[in-house]
Design an enzyme around this catalytic site. Structure first.
Site, short mmCIF file in Angstrom:
data_model
loop_
_atom_site.label_atom_id
_atom_site.label_comp_id
_atom_site.label_asym_id
_atom_site.label_seq_id
_atom_site.Cartn_x
_atom_site.Cartn_y
_atom_site.Cartn_z
N LYS A 179 1.13 -1.41 -0.13
CA LYS A 179 0.12 -0.02 0.40
C LYS A 179 1.28 1.37 0.12
CE LYS A 179 -1.52 3.07 2.92
NZ LYS A 179 -1.81 4.13 2.00
N CYS A 191 13.81 10.70 5.93
CA CYS A 191 13.72 10.43 7.47
C CYS A 191 15.19 10.34 8.15
CB CYS A 191 13.22 8.77 7.75
SG CYS A 191 14.31 7.44 6.51
P1 NDP Z 1 2.42 8.56 7.72
O1 NDP Z 1 3.51 7.77 9.28
O2 NDP Z 1 0.49 9.01 7.71
O3 NDP Z 1 2.57 8.23 6.74
C1 NDP Z 1 2.96 6.79 6.12
C2 NDP Z 1 2.26 6.07 5.22
O4 NDP Z 1 1.59 5.32 6.27
C3 NDP Z 1 1.82 6.23 4.49
O5 NDP Z 1 1.43 5.17 2.97
C4 NDP Z 1 0.28 6.35 5.06
O6 NDP Z 1 -0.80 6.81 3.68
C5 NDP Z 1 -0.14 5.75 5.58
N1 NDP Z 1 -0.80 5.26 6.94
C6 NDP Z 1 -1.39 6.39 7.27
N2 NDP Z 1 -2.57 5.97 8.41
C7 NDP Z 1 -2.09 5.14 8.35
C8 NDP Z 1 -1.96 4.09 9.76
N3 NDP Z 1 -3.59 4.19 10.64
N4 NDP Z 1 -2.47 2.33 9.38
C9 NDP Z 1 -1.39 2.23 8.63
N5 NDP Z 1 -0.89 2.96 7.52
C10 NDP Z 1 -1.85 3.92 7.58
O7 NDP Z 1 2.83 9.82 7.57
P2 NDP Z 1 2.74 10.97 6.91
O8 NDP Z 1 2.25 11.35 5.66
O9 NDP Z 1 1.57 12.08 7.88
O10 NDP Z 1 3.70 12.06 7.90
C11 NDP Z 1 3.78 12.69 9.58
C12 NDP Z 1 5.38 12.86 9.65
O11 NDP Z 1 6.16 11.19 9.77
C13 NDP Z 1 5.79 13.60 9.14
O12 NDP Z 1 6.28 14.35 9.16
C14 NDP Z 1 7.31 12.80 9.51
O13 NDP Z 1 7.63 12.77 10.36
C15 NDP Z 1 7.27 11.50 9.46
N6 NDP Z 1 7.70 10.67 8.11
C16 NDP Z 1 8.16 9.71 7.73
C17 NDP Z 1 9.43 8.71 6.94
C18 NDP Z 1 9.94 8.27 6.91
O14 NDP Z 1 10.74 7.76 5.71
N7 NDP Z 1 11.12 7.15 8.26
C19 NDP Z 1 7.99 8.96 6.18
C20 NDP Z 1 7.04 9.43 5.93
C21 NDP Z 1 6.59 10.47 7.10
P3 NDP Z 1 -1.36 7.48 3.96
O15 NDP Z 1 -0.34 8.54 3.06
O16 NDP Z 1 -2.29 6.54 1.75
O17 NDP Z 1 -2.13 7.97 4.24
#
Ligand code: NDP
Length: 500
Positions: A188, A298
């Protein structure tokens, strides 16, 4: 097909993708569509289906069938390697198309996207060898009557949830290794950057991956993602994203089937610069480490910890580099920093830029919203006069915002570096090998760079210490992560009877 596109501009019409089930793309049909607008151009570029729980169940069932009937795990490592190698070649052939959609959906510069796609092909090529090398262990020291074998078996159906910052790279740091182990996949992608994942699913089928081994469901994390983490028939989940959703994964695994978890979460990564470093080199690395991918990374080096005697001079050197960075249209080949990917992330970064100043830090440069047409652009920012309790020093901002803290001794540098809940990555810059290695040993982070930053490749494992996550991806460690170990005792000759 791999010729650079002649017209690098957004498409006249958004491209519509189906989700991917059991070897084929399924059009949206009655399902609603999620439209993605380019963050740099603010025009619609892709549409994907909003999958339902039934779609997710169908994808998991397809992956389960493909795993249970051994159509993939039952093949020799050599046969699996052949498919992965072919996939690598097809990624190279279709690189231009993948990079184009990656740039349109994410906002990253096209030159960077091309580099990432080439790196992804390399991941497949490297992992193909691992499919052949994966092996267990044997114990020939149990006496003449007994032989011990330890085998590695694929975990089963793997759920793969990936974020929007490196949609294709993060995917390819996992998929070939998961497939090398013999597992099957339900992926996903983030709803805002799904195109490259759907393109990869088609490529894998074309490369000869049996139907059902790679399925992709599209839609929001709150419904489809949540459905995956709670699913009773997913054996392992690899999640990359925020620490908050990572915590939900742990809770959901405990509530459901105790699925095995691999988590790659946030980071607030130190860059330690000693006065004896090649400062020109270090300034370039530090500027790159915070501006790359607009800091939505990250492993970005967002905390500069610099020896006090050179702190002001070094800050000025980094500032000069950042002020020269070319921000702009990511479809322009000369652009180095593109657009902020989501509206929410833009608001988060601007919020921290405000908060930093309210908390008393001094904005040395950047942080301005660049006026470059319809998109969301932020100039890389540096904060000085910061203290360790400020939110801009403690929180993962996930944007181009660097904070600078001075140190006087090596012990102090290490102590500041470790003063975070995270432990994803760190860099040290010094020409003194003793200092560099001492710091490498003592800073708690899963990835470390000495006199460089953000270096990577398919060989070395990725993952974090502390609240940055569990497990490792890539390299042989990454393949083994998707296996479980079985021990086998083999009696040689006639067994001595219990009652005898
Ligand atoms: P999320 O953790 O929400 O998103 C990452 C993935 O998880 C996406 O595919 C998202 O789907 C999915 N997701 C969101 N909610 C759920 C859930 N309840 N259950 C399972 N999967 C879920 O990150 P954000 O996009 O909100 O970003 C917020 C913060 O997260 C950033 O500011 C950063 O600090 C951190 N981040 C860190 C990353 C890394 O590489 N370590 C990558 C991205 C974010 P969808 O986008 O379709 O909602």
């Amino acid at each position: 097909m791999n010729k650079p596109l002649t017209r690098l501009s957004p498409p006249a019409e958004p491209r519509e993708f189906g989700f991917f089930l059991d070897g084929r793309a399924v059009p949206a049909g009655e399902r609603s569509l999620i439209e993605r607008r380019s963050p740099a151009h603010d025009v619609p570029v892709t549409r994907i289906p909003h999958c339902t729980q039934d779609d997710l169940d169908a994808a998991v069932a397809a992956a389960r069938r493909a795993f249970d009937d051994r159509r993939w795990s039952g093949l020799s490592g050599a046969a699996r390697a052949g498919v992965l190698l072919k996939a690598g070649a097809l990624i190279r052939e279709r690189a231009e198309e993948i990079a184009y959609f990656e740039t349109l959906e994410n906002g990253k510069p096209i030159a960077q996207a091309r580099g990432e796609v080439a790196g992804c092909a390399d991941m497949f090529e490297y992992a193909s060898g691992l499919a052949r090398s994966l092996h267990g262990d044997s114990f020939n020291n149990l006496g003449d009557g007994m032989f011990g074998i330890v085998t590695r078996e694929p975990v089963g159906v793997v759920g793969l949830i990936t974020p929007w910052n490196f949609p294709f790279l993060i995917l390819c740091e996992r998929v070939p290794y998961i497939l090398a182990s013999g597992c099957t996949i339900v992926a996903k992608p983030s709803e805002v950057t799904s195109a490259s994942t759907l393109l990869l699913a088609g490529i894998l089928t074309e490369a000869g991956l049996p139907d059902g081994c790679m399925n992709v469901v599209t839609g929001p994390g709150s419904s489809i993602g949540q459905g995956m983490i709670e699913h009773m028939d997913i054996d392992m989940l690899s999640f990359t994203g925020s620490t908050g959703v990572g915590r939900r994964c742990v809770e959901a695994a405990a509530r459901s089937n105790f699925k095995k978890l691999g988590l790659e979460l946030g980071g607030k990564n130190p860059q330690i610069v000693f006065a004896d470093a090649d400062l020109e080199d270090a300034a370039d690395g530090v500027a790159f480490g915070i501006a790359f991918n607009t800091g939505q990374c990250c492993v970005s080096g967002s905390r500069l910890i610099v020896e006090r005697s050179v702190a002001d001079r070094f800050a000025a050197m980094v500032q000069a580099k950042l002020e020269r960075v070319r921000i702009g249209d990511p479809l322009d080949e000369s652009t180095q920093v593109g657009a902020i990917t989501t509206e929410a992330q833009n608001a988060t970064i601007l919020g921290y830029l405000r908060k930093g100043q309210e908390e008393g830090a001094r904005l040395l440069c950047g942080g301005t919203v660049a006026d470059l047409g319809a998109g969301r652009f932020i100039g890389p920012a540096i904060f000085t006069d910061v203290t360790r309790d400020m939110s801009i020093v403690r929180d993962e901002i996930f944007g181009p915002v660097l904070t600078i803290l001075p140190f006087d001794t090596l012990d102090e540098a290490v102590e500041i570096a470790n003063d975070t809940i995270y432990g994803l990555a760190a860099s040290v810059w010094s020409q003194d090998i003793d200092k560099a290695l001492t710091v490498t040993r003592r800073v708690r982070a899963g990835r470390f760079w000495v006199n460089t930053t953000l270096a990577g490749g398919p060989e070395l494992p990725l993952g974090g210490f502390k609240q940055s996550g569990w497990g490792r991806e890539a390299g042989m460690y990454g393949v083994e992560e998707y296996t479980q170990v079985k021990s086998v005792h083999v009696e040689i000759g006639k067994r001595r009877h219990w009652g005898a």
